[in-house]
Design a protein around this motif. Structure first.
Motif, short mmCIF file in Angstrom:
data_model
loop_
_atom_site.label_atom_id
_atom_site.label_comp_id
_atom_site.label_asym_id
_atom_site.label_seq_id
_atom_site.Cartn_x
_atom_site.Cartn_y
_atom_site.Cartn_z
N LYS A 1 0.48 4.35 -0.10
CA LYS A 1 0.23 5.57 0.67
C LYS A 1 0.93 5.54 2.03
CE LYS A 1 -4.23 4.81 3.05
NZ LYS A 1 -4.49 3.37 2.80
N ASP B 1 -0.54 -1.35 -4.14
CA ASP B 1 -1.92 -0.90 -3.99
C ASP B 1 -1.86 0.61 -3.99
OD1 ASP B 1 -4.78 -1.02 -3.15
OD2 ASP B 1 -3.99 -0.17 -1.30
N SER C 1 -6.95 0.18 9.81
CA SER C 1 -5.50 0.18 9.93
C SER C 1 -5.09 0.09 11.40
CB SER C 1 -4.96 1.47 9.31
OG SER C 1 -3.61 1.35 8.97
N ALA D 1 0.85 -1.20 0.00
CA ALA D 1 0.00 0.00 0.00
C ALA D 1 0.89 1.24 0.00
CB ALA D 1 -0.93 0.00 1.21
N GLY E 1 0.57 -2.05 4.24
CA GLY E 1 1.30 -0.79 4.15
C GLY E 1 2.16 -0.61 5.39
N ARG E 2 1.48 -0.28 6.48
CA ARG E 2 2.16 -0.01 7.75
C ARG E 2 3.05 -1.17 8.18
NH1 ARG E 2 -0.09 3.49 11.50
NH2 ARG E 2 -2.09 3.21 10.44
N TYR F 1 3.09 6.46 7.03
CA TYR F 1 2.23 7.62 7.27
C TYR F 1 3.01 8.74 7.98
CZ TYR F 1 -1.00 3.96 6.02
OH TYR F 1 -1.59 2.93 5.35
N GLY G 1 -3.84 -3.55 6.86
CA GLY G 1 -4.37 -3.19 8.17
C GLY G 1 -3.70 -3.78 9.38
N GLU H 1 -2.73 -6.24 0.84
CA GLU H 1 -2.36 -4.83 0.64
C GLU H 1 -1.71 -4.25 1.90
OE1 GLU H 1 -6.19 -3.11 -0.09
OE2 GLU H 1 -6.39 -3.97 -2.09
N HIS I 1 -11.22 -4.15 3.02
CA HIS I 1 -10.14 -3.54 3.82
C HIS I 1 -10.84 -2.81 4.96
CE1 HIS I 1 -6.56 -1.34 5.04
NE2 HIS I 1 -7.24 -0.23 4.95
C1 PLP Z 1 -4.49 2.33 3.51
C2 PLP Z 1 -4.91 1.11 2.82
C3 PLP Z 1 -4.19 -0.08 2.96
C4 PLP Z 1 -2.99 -0.21 3.85
O1 PLP Z 1 -3.32 -0.16 5.20
P1 PLP Z 1 -2.20 -0.47 6.30
O2 PLP Z 1 -2.91 -0.32 7.59
O3 PLP Z 1 -1.12 0.52 6.12
O4 PLP Z 1 -1.73 -1.86 6.06
C5 PLP Z 1 -4.60 -1.17 2.23
N1 PLP Z 1 -5.68 -1.12 1.43
C6 PLP Z 1 -6.41 0.01 1.28
C7 PLP Z 1 -7.58 0.01 0.37
C8 PLP Z 1 -6.05 1.16 1.97
O5 PLP Z 1 -6.78 2.27 1.83
#
Ligand code: PLP
Length: 423
Positions: free
Chosen positions: A60, A79, A202, A58, A276-277, A374, A239, A274, A199
């Protein structure tokens, strides 16, 4: 597990002294660890080694080109939630056919971009979006592979601001309307409904709510298949949380992977994740210098050169970051409760209140831990401060992966109107 440790009394990222980075780059600056990024990706990839899985990082969480490129080199997909992230992911070496496009507000131009490059999947979040996608795909003579992101009506996430799976949030299509959405998708031209996505939020520490959401998604996938849909992919979102404080102990990627396998059972689909964190969170720190120690009304303010424009999470989500001095404090040094604040003209520009800290004085350096996700992505130029610099460390090597803009560069993007300058 990360690669930030004290060596000879100085905090290091892998083999590089963070004091040396502060000297070279100035402060504030983010510093990321290559080994940590790779390790987090590998833990997840290894847990699904025998399954058909796409780990779509992810973007972002941390969209630095150097970070995405590091993960792309490991085989990660992406993602993305905007055209900019899509272009960045591709520039960093992520093949378009490993890019998932999420988000509730995809513009015409962004949809065109995704179709033009032939991305892996659009995660569609509403009926008008579906219709727009179909129309544009038809105009372009392309087919759009889609999954609907369902809102499973499950509560989860570290803070209400980062919970996305409940009816009050803007995310996803209603769980109980999913069948009707797939029916409509199958009627529309140039749309291939091939997946189901979810999803729910987070910074999720206990993954039971994910199980509830995933079970709904898997049962939907089975039902759609029974009804003749060609469902080939199930996307479980991101998440999973990371520890921000001592004692915070999120469910491990191993437990997460086990649960995903259990829920999928014998369903022969490609699994999409997906994270991210989980990947970027503790792979980065923000280093900052103490500008002043201000004592007033019985409070001690440690005023840093990093502000909420550089690290927004505390102001945005009341988030906690450990703050460590770059030099180990003297043995027996007494801790005092201080407020750690930035230079921004906002009362919310406060990173910590009544935080017990070892002695700090003007010029000392500190690190905000677990700032890799983030952090830089939420930074801004508020108060006309240059965007924070970012560096990536691998072993003994350190490269600047985003330099701080000069004031001339910042000013060059703007202009006074002609009616002033020619008057
Ligand atoms: C932000 C987001 C993620 C990543 O979330 P994390 O908590 O950082 O793993 C995955 N999928 C979607 C659709 C998101 O908006």
């Amino acid at each position: 597990m990360h690669h930030f440790n004290y060596r000879n009394g100085v905090l290091h990222c892998e083999g590089v002294s963070l004091e040396a980075v502060a000297r070279e780059l100035g402060t504030p600056a983010y510093v990321y660890s290559d080994a940590t990024l790779r390790r987090h990706y590998r833990v997840l990839a290894d847990a699904f080694a025998d399954r058909n899985v796409l780990i779509a990082y992810a973007v972002k969480a941390n969209s630095n080109l150097g970070v995405i490129a590091t993960l792309a080199a490991e085989g990660a997909g992406a993602d993305v939630v905007s055209g900019g992230e899509m272009l960045k992911a591709m520039a960093a070496g992520v093949p378009a056919n490993r890019i998932v496009f999420s988000g509730v507000g995809k513009s015409e131009a962004e949809i065109r971009l995704g179709l033009e490059h032939g991305i892996f999947q659009f995660n569609v979040e509403s009926m008008p979006e579906l219709h727009r996608l179909s129309r544009i795909a038809q105009e372009m003579g392309k087919r759009a592979p889609i999954a609907f992101r369902v809102n499973p009506h499950v509560e989860a996430g570290g803070h209400t601001h980062i919970s996305t799976g409940t009816p009050e949030t803007k995310f996803g299509i209603a769980w109980h309307e999913a069948d009707a959405f797939y029916d409509e998708a199958s009627r529309l031209p140039n749309i291939d409904p091939i997946g189901v996505a979810v999803h729910i939020g987070s910074q999720i520490l206990r993954i039971d709510p994910m199980r509830a959401a995933w079970e709904k998604v898997v049962s939907l996938a089975r039902r759609l298949r029974d009804r003749g849909f060609n469902i080939q992919r199930v996307d479980f979102g991101g998440g999973l949380g990371v520890p921000y404080k001592d004692g915070e102990d999120p469910d491990s990627p191993t437990i997460y992977a086990r649960q995903a396998r259990e829920v999928l059972g014998n369903l022969d689909v490609q699994l999409v994740l997906e994270p991210g964190r989980l990947i970027a969170g503790n792979a980065g720190v923000l280093i900052s210098r103490v500008e002043y120690i201000k004592e007033r009304d019985g409070r001690i303010f440690v005023i840093l050169d990093a502000g909420m424009n550089d690290l927004l999470r505390p102001a945005l989500y009341a988030a906690h970051h450990e703050v460590l001095p770059l030099r180990t404090p003297a043995m027996g040094a007494e801790r005092r409760a201080v407020d750690i604040v930035g230079p921004i003209c906002e009362s919310t520009d406060r990173f910590a209140k009544d935080r017990p800290m070892p002695p700090l004085k003007e010029g000392d350096l500190v690190a905000f831990m677990t700032a890799g996700a983030y952090g830089a992505t939420l930074s801004s130029q508020y108060n006309s401060r240059p965007l924070v610099a970012e560096a990536l460390v691998r072993g003994d090597a350190c490269v600047v992966v985003r330099r701080r803009p000069t004031f001339d560069e910042m000013i060059a993007l703007e202009r006074a109107p002609d009616w002033i300058t020619s008057g």
